[in-house]
Design a protein around this motif. Sequence first.
Motif, PDB file in Angstrom:
ATOM      1  N   LEU A  18       0.830  -1.199   0.000  1.00  0.00           N
ATOM      2  CA  LEU A  18       0.000   0.000   0.000  1.00  0.00           C
ATOM      3  C   LEU A  18       0.860   1.242   0.000  1.00  0.00           C
ATOM      4  N   CYS A  19       0.368   2.251  -0.697  1.00  0.00           N
ATOM      5  CA  CYS A  19       0.996   3.556  -0.678  1.00  0.00           C
ATOM      6  C   CYS A  19      -0.053   4.562  -0.270  1.00  0.00           C
ATOM      7  N   TRP A  20      -0.039   4.958   0.992  1.00  0.00           N
ATOM      8  CA  TRP A  20      -1.004   5.926   1.475  1.00  0.00           C
ATOM      9  C   TRP A  20      -0.376   7.305   1.363  1.00  0.00           C
ATOM     10  N   SER A  21      -1.024   8.170   0.574  1.00  0.00           N
ATOM     11  CA  SER A  21      -0.527   9.516   0.331  1.00  0.00           C
ATOM     12  C   SER A  21       0.932   9.497  -0.091  1.00  0.00           C
ATOM     13  N   PHE A 618       7.025   9.669   6.595  1.00  0.00           N
ATOM     14  CA  PHE A 618       5.960  10.302   7.363  1.00  0.00           C
ATOM     15  C   PHE A 618       5.145  11.186   6.428  1.00  0.00           C
ATOM     16  N   ASN A 619       3.839  10.998   6.417  1.00  0.00           N
ATOM     17  CA  ASN A 619       2.939  11.810   5.595  1.00  0.00           C
ATOM     18  C   ASN A 619       1.776  12.288   6.439  1.00  0.00           C
ATOM     19  N   GLU A 661       0.043   8.892   7.917  1.00  0.00           N
ATOM     20  CA  GLU A 661       0.607   7.619   7.475  1.00  0.00           C
ATOM     21  C   GLU A 661       2.077   7.519   7.855  1.00  0.00           C
ATOM     22  N   LEU A 662       2.468   6.331   8.245  1.00  0.00           N
ATOM     23  CA  LEU A 662       3.863   6.052   8.599  1.00  0.00           C
ATOM     24  C   LEU A 662       4.273   4.733   7.967  1.00  0.00           C
ATOM     25  N   THR A 663       5.481   4.719   7.395  1.00  0.00           N
ATOM     26  CA  THR A 663       6.102   3.479   6.947  1.00  0.00           C
ATOM     27  C   THR A 663       7.499   3.415   7.559  1.00  0.00           C
ATOM     28  N   ALA A 674       1.411   1.974   8.970  1.00  0.00           N
ATOM     29  CA  ALA A 674       0.268   2.380   9.779  1.00  0.00           C
ATOM     30  C   ALA A 674      -0.374   3.598   9.136  1.00  0.00           C
ATOM     31  N   ALA A 675      -1.696   3.604   9.116  1.00  0.00           N
ATOM     32  CA  ALA A 675      -2.427   4.731   8.539  1.00  0.00           C
ATOM     33  C   ALA A 675      -3.677   4.975   9.365  1.00  0.00           C
ATOM     34  N   TYR A 676      -3.986   6.258   9.551  1.00  0.00           N
ATOM     35  CA  TYR A 676      -5.173   6.654  10.295  1.00  0.00           C
ATOM     36  C   TYR A 676      -5.870   7.771   9.545  1.00  0.00           C
TER      37      TYR A 676
END
Length: 827
Positions: A18-21, A618-619, A661-663, A674-676
């Motif tokens: 997954l690529c969140w933002s 970090f996004n 979002e954090l990777t 992790a994404a919220y």
Amino acid sequence: MVSFRVVGQLSGVALTALCWSGIAAAQSAPAVGAPDQVAAAGAAPGDIIVTANKREQNLNDVGVTAAVVGGDALKQQNLTSLSDVATRIPSLSYAAAPNGTPVYTLRGVGFYETSIGAYPSVSIYTDEIPLSFPIMTSHSTFDLERLEVLKGPQGTLFGQNATGGAINYIVAKPTDTLQAGGSLTYGRFNQIQGEAYLSGPITDTLSARVAGRIETGDGWQISDSRPDDRNGKTRNYMGRLQIAFKPVDGLRLLLNVNGWKDKSETQAGQNIALQFQNENLGVPYGYPVGAFRNPAEIAAPFSPNNPRAADWSLGSSLYGPGKVPYADNDMYQVSLRADIDVGHLGTITSLSAYTRFNERQGNDSDGLPINALDVPLTLGTIKTFYQELRFANDPKNPFRIVLGANYEWDKVSQQMNIDYSASSAPIGFGTLFGLPLGVDAVNNDQTMRNYAFFGNVEYDVVPNLTLKGGLRYTDARDRANICQYDPQAPYNAGTLFEIFTSAYQGTALQPYVPGSCMALNVDAQSPANRAVDYLPYGAMGPYQQTLEEHNVSWKVGADYKLTPGTLIYFNVSKGYKAGSFPTVTATALSQYVPARQESVLAYEGGIKATLLHRALQFNLAGFYYDYRNKQLRTKLNDPTFGLLDVLRNIPKSSIKGFELELTARPARDLTFNAAYTYLDAKIDEFIGTNAGGDTGINFAGTDVPYTPRHQVAISANYNPEISSHLKLLAGATLNFRSSTIATLGGDVNPSTINATSTNCVYCIGDYALLDAQFGVEDADGRWRAFIWGKNITNTYYWTNVVSGYDTVSRFAGLPATYGVTVSYKFR
């Protein structure tokens, strides 16, 4: 348009890529057969490359918000549909409509409509070719390089029907070397899935790729009234042929012929409540409350809180015996893409496509073994032609432009046959008028024409500051002819409408001719007025109307690179969704008046930061939407027929929220994601009727349906070498959605609810889903074998709640499923 690809040789995925933002799980491997696997200038292994406006860039250098699921992740987690993917991406929600039409909501922007001819608020594409209607997207998730989800209005590049965002399937392309592969899965409910592809050159200038997939399985739903009966059988067949041709330098052609066949059994509902809408009819005539209730409905048990529980009919008064939940649908599409380089100036791109969809299916939405509200036969066709032509200049130019135009023609026909012969309606209308009503049918024929002109610019003011803007003008026309008629002798409904014409007109009856249209020319909101001008007041007839709209979508923004690894961006955009005609049963022609186009004005800002020598990403993005004229299927409380559906515009809504979002990669073979997402989506202005028929309700402050306030996705992936020839595949994902509602005011039970198995009938409860995978693959990725599980804790959850004539039913998510997959690649 925006597309993504992962550059560099990355480790295999055992979890979601997954690529969140802009955050990609760095373990995602490039899809076999992906074109142009040469890295963009300056790209490093693990980078996500975005070709926004037709040039390659590192996604972390571009101010866009997106999520990406890689092809390997789709296979390894057994994500076989977009509804599966929706459970993995925070802010994307899926609802199962009772007729099988998928409904997607992104950041609170979505359009719940069961008609196959309704444009969505989240547009869907296959390699930039639109799948204009959600029903077409049912079986496109196979042989993919990746799947992209773009969040926020995408009106300038993706068109008017992308107020919520856009989803793009990127299919695996023909390769320059001979490659082949396949996989075989066996899982719970005797699920068998087989997928294979063959790709390679035919001549020096011609290459091809053929891929196919088969899905079979036994029924997973258990009848509440017949414990040995099952529903939900799977029979799906998909295929795709691509031919790439490069006859001369500077000219590239790609032909794509794809399609699918669905002969599965449609999902049945779960009976959870009773609400007898027509009981208000008994009071004026002196009948006691409850006099019109059908004892069979009252005697039917409510479904337990079990994902497999449901019930369905084994016949219909319209068509005789035969299981109601079934499908026999198919779709095919032919598209041609041509890219022509114009010296050093840029590239001209042409996209041409023809798509056809055919529907024949039956749906049991009441969750009962009787015909309280079933649709035993729906017939539908969709024909679509699409053409786009655009020019993009040299991507190395500091002033970059995309200019283009597109044209789309759609013809949609849908016939719905509705059976409510076992509801309270035959008893009530039989008692009052001597006409026991039990069947109805609606035809909705639409012809849509859309054309648009668009442009997009980007300008590097200084090396670390880019200004951007886009504009699109759209002209849309939709011609509709809607006819409600009585499909079955002795034509009780038609006879009743004869009586109504006399009541309205005060003259002799207008005789009902079998097969003719019978909705009345009155305004349901103002019964003294006509709905249309071409029929006498109170007369029966068809609804014929042309909806003409135009709009200007736009976007402005700026990207500022604070440091080489940190980007700050801000965008303001406005997008539109076209108006829509409903497919509903109606007393008055005014119920077919279309909802007008809606708009979203979006403000969004964010930061992307690559830290700790690329070990941490970090996004953070925050947004506010000014949502005007939201289209919503709601209710009308007819004084004779009770609760009926109608399509309305909600004057004003607002959505605000943020995404974090954090990777993290603490070790070479270990990745955490992790994404919220937080969403506060509210109706600001609207007075209307709730799902139970209570009228005059002020819905200001009510939550927007299908919009959980809190959404969390956490994943971990461990992929170490366990020998010189083997790697371990181990991963898990946990996805949480807080509660939401399925209709306006759904957190409060309507006053008409008189029997229920739940305290909050129209609520969609919170839930958490746990998935896991474990297996091995060889070091060079030629083969792999693994076990997988989805919803392994067997959590009971549901994605939708719908009201019938007397009933309320849920559509549950799948129970625990698990299986084993083996795959092999030949190179």
